[in-house]
Design an enzyme around this catalytic site. Structure first.
Site, mmCIF file in Angstrom:
data_model
loop_
_atom_site.group_PDB
_atom_site.id
_atom_site.type_symbol
_atom_site.label_atom_id
_atom_site.label_comp_id
_atom_site.label_asym_id
_atom_site.label_seq_id
_atom_site.Cartn_x
_atom_site.Cartn_y
_atom_site.Cartn_z
ATOM 1 C CG ASP A 41 2.072 14.032 1.796
ATOM 2 O OD1 ASP A 41 1.264 13.106 1.679
ATOM 3 O OD2 ASP A 41 3.287 13.917 1.565
ATOM 4 C CB THR A 74 1.139 9.061 3.842
ATOM 5 O OG1 THR A 74 0.466 10.236 3.427
ATOM 6 C CG2 THR A 74 2.006 8.579 2.715
ATOM 7 C CB THR A 75 -3.130 10.780 6.627
ATOM 8 O OG1 THR A 75 -2.388 11.764 5.923
ATOM 9 C CG2 THR A 75 -3.548 11.323 7.951
ATOM 10 C CG ASP A 367 0.562 12.394 -2.388
ATOM 11 O OD1 ASP A 367 1.768 12.136 -2.506
ATOM 12 O OD2 ASP A 367 0.035 12.680 -1.302
#
Length: 507
Positions: A41, A74-75, A367
């Site tokens: 994550d 998020t990445t 998530d």
């Protein structure tokens, strides 16, 4: 230029975790105990980094905000911002002013967003189709995480949990309990609320139509509790009197609590043996030391309020549920509340081989839950697998051709940065990215094309047929946050180290 270097280094660090074939990182803390976390994550990795470079901190911030705002992507957001900076660095080297680059990026971002808006699908009206959209989004989100092997099972679990929320994005009502043992497949969704506690001795193990008083009060006053207090007595009988008075006080308090007409008392603090006996005599189930998260959630779920004084019973709001009983999960006994007031409440019990697996499973599920609850509110859906990036890149390229002046270089650079995301997805899967992205680009010049990268077969596939979808809200947040972050770092020309704040002399 130090600002570019730091930001690009961060991007290179997390970009290997992108996509269904992305790898995980092991985070080893330097503190005592050297704890180990295994995760893929982006936000979790970046949160734990120890970094001095200020530009890198900006990127860490956007990934944190992305995590709080929509929960996933998020990445992607960090990778996109990093690619934008990498392109900007080349332009700056070619003597194009950062402000020109910024205004070009602004135009490109607006154009890219409009391109997505024209291609979104919205099945709000059709409940069946919308549910299958949610399932697709859940599968896509989970396929890049540890749960990818059992993604059918967990996607169903996440969609069921979110559908129960009936449109609220308050994930408090979904409780996740982790119990080592079994395999990930043994995880299940329980309608109701599970409290990680045992039922005390001599108390009813099962209560129907429970009235629950949730409290945060001291139930251990069988000793004098004033700091530094001394009691001098001249005989043992006086000590007995003091103890008797204490017991009476406790008995009074318990009577007041019982007067609420309850049959279950949950307390945040300890309950000593004497009051516990009194509760057991009255046939009331007393649960002590319920952890704070548990008790707040329990109050929320049963529709009660946390009380700390018991003088007027009519002002206290009690919680209700149909049945309280003890259940076993693995080797542990837990208390199960079913038929609770708030129909939205449910508990996900995760099973797995070790704590590391469970922690990562919880992050992955969280998530998915975040994305789904956001999608229930904003029902617009896009295809996934690098399709949105190619759609945006194509439109942005068109814009670059129409734009005169140096800005066109910046706009073109923006489109190259967008294409970097499908490139990285392909690279991480060990495919020939140059070839695939070229094929994709050719496909996208046909009208109404759904082509994206199919990592499993290693070729260009139809995303609509493969059922790979993403939430529009996530993509939009990625695009806008990344552009703004890149812009902010571009505006910087020098990094200055400041003197620490002086302490005033307190004389």
């Amino acid at each position: 230029m130090a600002s570019f270097v730091g930001a690009i280094a961060i991007t290179d660090l997390v970009k290997t975790t992108l996509g269904p074939k992305g790898m995980d990182k092991i985070l080893q803390s330097t503190g005592r105990g050297h704890e180990v976390t295994v995760t893929n994550d982006g936000a979790t990795i970046l949160k734990s980094l120890h970094i001095d470079n200020p530009a890198a901190k900006v990127l860490i911030d956007i990934s944190k905000v992305q995590d709080d705002e929509v929960g996933d992507g998020t990445t992607s957001v960090v990778v996109l911002a990093g690619e934008l900076l990498r392109e900007a660095e080349k332009l700056v080297a070619a003597k194009i002013h950062p402000m020109t680059i910024i205004s070009g990026y602004r135009m490109a971002a607006e154009c890219a967003r409009n391109a997505l808006l024209q291609r979104v699908m919205d099945n709000k009206g059709n409940a069946e189709k919308f549910k299958s959209d949610l399932m697709k989004i859940a599968r896509t989100t989970l396929s890049s995480k540890i749960l990818s092997q059992d993604k059918e099972h967990f996607a169903q679990l996440a969609v069921d949990a979110v559908m129960r929320l009936k449109g609220s994005t308050n994930l408090e009502a979904i409780q996740i309990i982790k119990k080592p043992g079994g395999s990930l497949k043994d995880s299940f969704l329980d309608e109701g609320f599970i409290l990680d506690k045992k039922i005390g001795l001599g108390q009813p193990k099962r209560i129907e139509n429970a009235k629950i008083l949730v409290a945060n009060t001291a139930m251990d006053t069988d000793k004098v509790k004033i700091y530094g207090a001394r009691v001098r007595v001249d005989s043992m009988s006086k000590v007995a009197e003091i103890e008797g008075a204490e017991k009476e006080k406790m008995r009074e308090k318990v009577k007041k609590i019982i007067a609420h007409g309850i049959n279950c008392f949950v307390n945040r603090q300890l309950i000593y043996n004497f009051p516990e006996e009194l509760f057991a005599d009255a046939g009331i189930l007393a649960i002590e030391h319920a952890d704070f998260d548990g008790i707040e959630r329990l109050a929320l779920v049963t529709g009660g309020e946390i009380a700390s004084t018991f003088d007027n019973p009519e002002s206290v709001k009690l919680g209700h549920c149909k049945l309280i009983e003890e259940i076993m999960i693995g080797e542990d006994k837990l208390i199960h509340f079913s038929g609770v007031e708030m129909g939205q409440a449910c508990t996900v019990v995760l099973r797995g081989a070790s704590h590391h697996v469970l922690d990562e499973a919880e992050r992955s599920l969280h998530d998915a839950l975040c994305v789904l609850s956001q999608t229930v509110n904003d029902t617009r859906v896009l295809l996934g697998g690098g399709w949105p990036e190619m759609v945006m890149a194509k439109e942005v390229d068109e814009l670059a051709r129409k734009t005169p002046g140096k800005k066109s270089h910046a706009i073109e650079a923006f489109s190259r940065a967008l294409v970097a995301i499908p490139t990285i997805i392909a690279d991480n899967a060990g495919l020939d990215s140059a070839d695939l992205v070229a094929q994709l680009r050719a496909e996208h010049h046909k009208e109404g094309c759904n082509a994206g990268i199919d990592v499993i077969s290693g070729s260009v596939g139809d995303m609509a047929e493969l059922g790979i979808s993403e939430s529009f809200k996530v993509k939009q947040a990625v695009l806008l946050s990344a552009t703004e972050a890149a812009e902010m770092i571009l505006r910087v020309d020098e990094i200055i180290t400041c003197a620490p704040r002086k302490r005033e002399d307190r004389m």
